[in-house]
Design a protein around this motif. Structure first.
Motif, PDB file in Angstrom:
ATOM      1  N   ILE A 174     -16.230 -33.786  28.985  1.00  0.00           N
ATOM      2  CA  ILE A 174     -17.044 -34.660  29.825  1.00  0.00           C
ATOM      3  C   ILE A 174     -18.386 -33.997  30.135  1.00  0.00           C
ATOM      4  CG2 ILE A 174     -17.247 -35.658  32.137  1.00  0.00           C
ATOM      5  CD1 ILE A 174     -14.207 -36.132  32.025  1.00  0.00           C
ATOM      6  N   LEU A 175     -18.348 -32.725  30.548  1.00  0.00           N
ATOM      7  CA  LEU A 175     -19.587 -32.015  30.870  1.00  0.00           C
ATOM      8  C   LEU A 175     -20.488 -31.902  29.645  1.00  0.00           C
ATOM      9  CD1 LEU A 175     -18.198 -29.129  33.117  1.00  0.00           C
ATOM     10  CD2 LEU A 175     -19.429 -31.166  33.857  1.00  0.00           C
ATOM     11  N   PHE A 176     -19.901 -31.529  28.525  1.00  0.00           N
ATOM     12  CA  PHE A 176     -20.671 -31.386  27.284  1.00  0.00           C
ATOM     13  C   PHE A 176     -21.272 -32.737  26.880  1.00  0.00           C
ATOM     14  CE2 PHE A 176     -21.334 -31.075  22.727  1.00  0.00           C
ATOM     15  CZ  PHE A 176     -21.879 -29.809  22.586  1.00  0.00           C
ATOM     16  N   GLY A 177     -20.468 -33.796  26.996  1.00  0.00           N
ATOM     17  CA  GLY A 177     -20.941 -35.126  26.612  1.00  0.00           C
ATOM     18  C   GLY A 177     -22.073 -35.616  27.498  1.00  0.00           C
ATOM     19  N   ILE A 178     -21.953 -35.379  28.814  1.00  0.00           N
ATOM     20  CA  ILE A 178     -23.025 -35.785  29.726  1.00  0.00           C
ATOM     21  C   ILE A 178     -24.320 -35.066  29.373  1.00  0.00           C
ATOM     22  CG2 ILE A 178     -23.841 -35.696  32.113  1.00  0.00           C
ATOM     23  CD1 ILE A 178     -20.947 -36.068  33.004  1.00  0.00           C
ATOM     24  N   GLY A 179     -24.214 -33.754  29.125  1.00  0.00           N
ATOM     25  CA  GLY A 179     -25.402 -32.981  28.767  1.00  0.00           C
ATOM     26  C   GLY A 179     -26.057 -33.483  27.498  1.00  0.00           C
ATOM     27  N   VAL A 180     -25.259 -33.777  26.484  1.00  0.00           N
ATOM     28  CA  VAL A 180     -25.793 -34.266  25.211  1.00  0.00           C
ATOM     29  C   VAL A 180     -26.437 -35.638  25.389  1.00  0.00           C
ATOM     30  CG1 VAL A 180     -25.162 -35.049  22.895  1.00  0.00           C
ATOM     31  CG2 VAL A 180     -24.215 -32.909  23.781  1.00  0.00           C
ATOM     32  N   LEU A 181     -25.804 -36.511  26.164  1.00  0.00           N
ATOM     33  CA  LEU A 181     -26.355 -37.846  26.388  1.00  0.00           C
ATOM     34  C   LEU A 181     -27.698 -37.776  27.109  1.00  0.00           C
ATOM     35  CD1 LEU A 181     -23.191 -39.905  27.407  1.00  0.00           C
ATOM     36  CD2 LEU A 181     -24.532 -40.130  25.306  1.00  0.00           C
ATOM     37  N   VAL A 182     -27.797 -36.898  28.103  1.00  0.00           N
ATOM     38  CA  VAL A 182     -29.072 -36.760  28.821  1.00  0.00           C
ATOM     39  C   VAL A 182     -30.144 -36.207  27.891  1.00  0.00           C
ATOM     40  CG1 VAL A 182     -30.248 -35.608  30.724  1.00  0.00           C
ATOM     41  CG2 VAL A 182     -27.932 -36.486  31.046  1.00  0.00           C
ATOM     42  N   ILE A 183     -29.784 -35.238  27.060  1.00  0.00           N
ATOM     43  CA  ILE A 183     -30.741 -34.695  26.088  1.00  0.00           C
ATOM     44  C   ILE A 183     -31.216 -35.801  25.138  1.00  0.00           C
ATOM     45  CG2 ILE A 183     -30.996 -33.146  24.108  1.00  0.00           C
ATOM     46  CD1 ILE A 183     -29.175 -31.176  25.553  1.00  0.00           C
ATOM     47  N   ALA A 184     -30.274 -36.645  24.686  1.00  0.00           N
ATOM     48  CA  ALA A 184     -30.643 -37.747  23.792  1.00  0.00           C
ATOM     49  C   ALA A 184     -31.582 -38.725  24.489  1.00  0.00           C
ATOM     50  CB  ALA A 184     -29.379 -38.467  23.319  1.00  0.00           C
ATOM     51  N   TRP A 185     -31.303 -39.012  25.764  1.00  0.00           N
ATOM     52  CA  TRP A 185     -32.162 -39.931  26.522  1.00  0.00           C
ATOM     53  C   TRP A 185     -33.557 -39.348  26.700  1.00  0.00           C
ATOM     54  CZ3 TRP A 185     -33.460 -44.471  27.720  1.00  0.00           C
ATOM     55  CH2 TRP A 185     -34.229 -44.770  28.851  1.00  0.00           C
ATOM     56  N   VAL A 186     -33.632 -38.069  27.008  1.00  0.00           N
ATOM     57  CA  VAL A 186     -34.927 -37.399  27.154  1.00  0.00           C
ATOM     58  C   VAL A 186     -35.680 -37.417  25.827  1.00  0.00           C
ATOM     59  CG1 VAL A 186     -36.064 -35.196  27.590  1.00  0.00           C
ATOM     60  CG2 VAL A 186     -34.223 -35.974  29.097  1.00  0.00           C
ATOM     61  N   ALA A 187     -34.960 -37.188  24.720  1.00  0.00           N
ATOM     62  CA  ALA A 187     -35.590 -37.207  23.401  1.00  0.00           C
ATOM     63  C   ALA A 187     -36.169 -38.585  23.092  1.00  0.00           C
ATOM     64  CB  ALA A 187     -34.571 -36.806  22.335  1.00  0.00           C
ATOM     65  N   VAL A 188     -35.462 -39.634  23.486  1.00  0.00           N
ATOM     66  CA  VAL A 188     -35.965 -40.997  23.279  1.00  0.00           C
ATOM     67  C   VAL A 188     -37.241 -41.221  24.085  1.00  0.00           C
ATOM     68  CG1 VAL A 188     -35.492 -43.433  23.723  1.00  0.00           C
ATOM     69  CG2 VAL A 188     -33.726 -41.983  22.705  1.00  0.00           C
ATOM     70  N   GLN A 189     -37.254 -40.754  25.332  1.00  0.00           N
ATOM     71  CA  GLN A 189     -38.444 -40.902  26.168  1.00  0.00           C
ATOM     72  C   GLN A 189     -39.642 -40.159  25.576  1.00  0.00           C
ATOM     73  OE1 GLN A 189     -36.452 -39.563  29.920  1.00  0.00           O
ATOM     74  NE2 GLN A 189     -37.388 -41.382  30.783  1.00  0.00           N
ATOM     75  N   ILE A 190     -39.393 -38.929  25.131  1.00  0.00           N
ATOM     76  CA  ILE A 190     -40.478 -38.146  24.534  1.00  0.00           C
ATOM     77  C   ILE A 190     -40.958 -38.792  23.243  1.00  0.00           C
ATOM     78  CG2 ILE A 190     -41.075 -35.924  23.495  1.00  0.00           C
ATOM     79  CD1 ILE A 190     -39.126 -34.605  25.448  1.00  0.00           C
ATOM     80  N   GLY A 191     -40.013 -39.225  22.406  1.00  0.00           N
ATOM     81  CA  GLY A 191     -40.378 -39.855  21.140  1.00  0.00           C
ATOM     82  C   GLY A 191     -41.157 -41.138  21.350  1.00  0.00           C
ATOM     83  N   THR A 192     -40.745 -41.943  22.323  1.00  0.00           N
ATOM     84  CA  THR A 192     -41.449 -43.188  22.623  1.00  0.00           C
ATOM     85  C   THR A 192     -42.878 -42.911  23.084  1.00  0.00           C
ATOM     86  OG1 THR A 192     -39.367 -44.252  23.260  1.00  0.00           O
ATOM     87  CG2 THR A 192     -41.414 -45.284  24.004  1.00  0.00           C
ATOM     88  N   ALA A 193     -43.028 -41.889  23.933  1.00  0.00           N
ATOM     89  CA  ALA A 193     -44.365 -41.538  24.414  1.00  0.00           C
ATOM     90  C   ALA A 193     -45.259 -41.060  23.276  1.00  0.00           C
ATOM     91  CB  ALA A 193     -44.258 -40.458  25.494  1.00  0.00           C
ATOM     92  N   ILE A 194     -44.699 -40.296  22.345  1.00  0.00           N
ATOM     93  CA  ILE A 194     -45.483 -39.793  21.219  1.00  0.00           C
ATOM     94  C   ILE A 194     -45.896 -40.931  20.285  1.00  0.00           C
ATOM     95  CG2 ILE A 194     -45.383 -38.366  19.138  1.00  0.00           C
ATOM     96  CD1 ILE A 194     -43.591 -36.437  20.684  1.00  0.00           C
ATOM     97  N   ILE A 195     -44.937 -41.821  19.998  1.00  0.00           N
ATOM     98  CA  ILE A 195     -45.230 -42.931  19.089  1.00  0.00           C
ATOM     99  C   ILE A 195     -46.298 -43.851  19.679  1.00  0.00           C
ATOM    100  CG2 ILE A 195     -44.261 -45.030  18.054  1.00  0.00           C
ATOM    101  CD1 ILE A 195     -41.611 -43.504  17.766  1.00  0.00           C
ATOM    102  N   ASN A 196     -46.167 -44.134  20.957  1.00  0.00           N
ATOM    103  CA  ASN A 196     -47.114 -45.040  21.615  1.00  0.00           C
ATOM    104  C   ASN A 196     -48.375 -44.340  22.095  1.00  0.00           C
ATOM    105  OD1 ASN A 196     -45.314 -47.197  21.300  1.00  0.00           O
ATOM    106  ND2 ASN A 196     -44.293 -46.732  23.239  1.00  0.00           N
ATOM    107  N   GLN A 197     -48.398 -42.999  21.898  1.00  0.00           N
ATOM    108  CA  GLN A 197     -49.530 -42.180  22.322  1.00  0.00           C
ATOM    109  C   GLN A 197     -49.849 -42.411  23.805  1.00  0.00           C
ATOM    110  OE1 GLN A 197     -52.740 -43.015  19.577  1.00  0.00           O
ATOM    111  NE2 GLN A 197     -51.877 -41.678  18.009  1.00  0.00           N
TER     112      GLN A 197
END
Length: 235
Positions: free
Chosen positions: A162-185
């Motif tokens: 559960i702990l490992f999964g929560i950490g990975v999910l948050v990392i994935a969500w952060v990666a999506v936010q960063i990727g979206t910001a980069i794509i949209n500049q």
């Protein structure tokens, strides 16, 4: 044998701590933790009372007043109860204590996104003290003694997953936010950027590492697991 009792000079009965897996006295950490609790109460109360000054925009007002309330109603009681239980010789209290302090560290790091004002000082003090206390308390716990006491008594693999999964999910969500910001500049807003840094530096590494260690049934995984599960549940 690394299990030890607290010093009588600190005004704490030895019998209550004989069963705790500690390498040294934590009397100083108790005192500093009470200071953290007092600062949390005063700072959160000030944020609620002087909310129009502290949080000049509607976004800040909605976000941080609710956080101040959460600190008083949930975060502060959890910290005090875990300290009390640890003082009474309860292993659960000892293991949840660093998790309660990690909540303090995580929350007050996010407060760095509000406009500069006089409350910056207690916020920085909370960050420094909670970080010190987490390191001091965890390093004082005999991880192998904790593992021997909890191995087979708690669902280590499922909790670790559960702990490992929560950490990975948050990392994935952060990666999506960063990727979206980069794509949209688009440059992330200050609060969003601080939250991303907070997740990547404070929250996710602790969750992923402790989850992995608990999956492998390592001592430090047992030490960190209860507190992190508590913190992630509250947040």
């Amino acid at each position: 044998m690394t299990i030890c009792a607290f010093n009588r000079k600190a005004g704490m009965p030895r019998s209550n701590f004989d069963s705790l897996p500690l390498k040294r006295s934590l009397a100083r950490e108790y005192l500093i933790s009470f200071i953290v609790a007092v600062i949390m109460l005063l700072a959160s109360a000030a944020g609620i009372i002087f909310r129009d000054v502290m949080y000049p925009t509607d976004e800040l007002l909605v976000g941080f007043v609710s956080t101040d309330l959460l600190n008083i109603v949930v975060g502060l009681p959890i910290l005090l109860v875990s300290m009390y239980l640890a003082r009474r010789g309860r292993l659960g209290g000892l293991l949840c204590w660093p998790g309660a302090l990690l909540y303090v560290l995580y929350i007050y790091t996010s407060y760095m996104g509000i406009p500069m004002n006089w409350m910056l000082i207690p916020h920085i003090i909370q960050i420094v003290l909670s970080a010190y206390l987490i390191i001091a308390i965890v390093s004082s716990i005999d991880s192998e003694a904790v593992r021997h006491r909890l191995d087979g008594a708690v669902p280590a693999r499922s909790t670790g997953g559960i702990l490992f999964g929560i950490g990975v999910l948050v990392i994935a969500w952060v990666a999506v936010q960063i990727g979206t910001a980069i794509i949209n500049q688009v440059r992330p807003e200050r609060m969003a950027l601080i939250q991303i840094i907070n997740d990547l530096v404070v929250g996710c590494p602790a969750l992923v590492i402790s989850g992995y260690l608990l999956l492998r049934r390592r001592g430090w995984g047992y030490v960190a697991g209860a507190g992190l599960l508590l913190m992630s549940s509250v947040l």
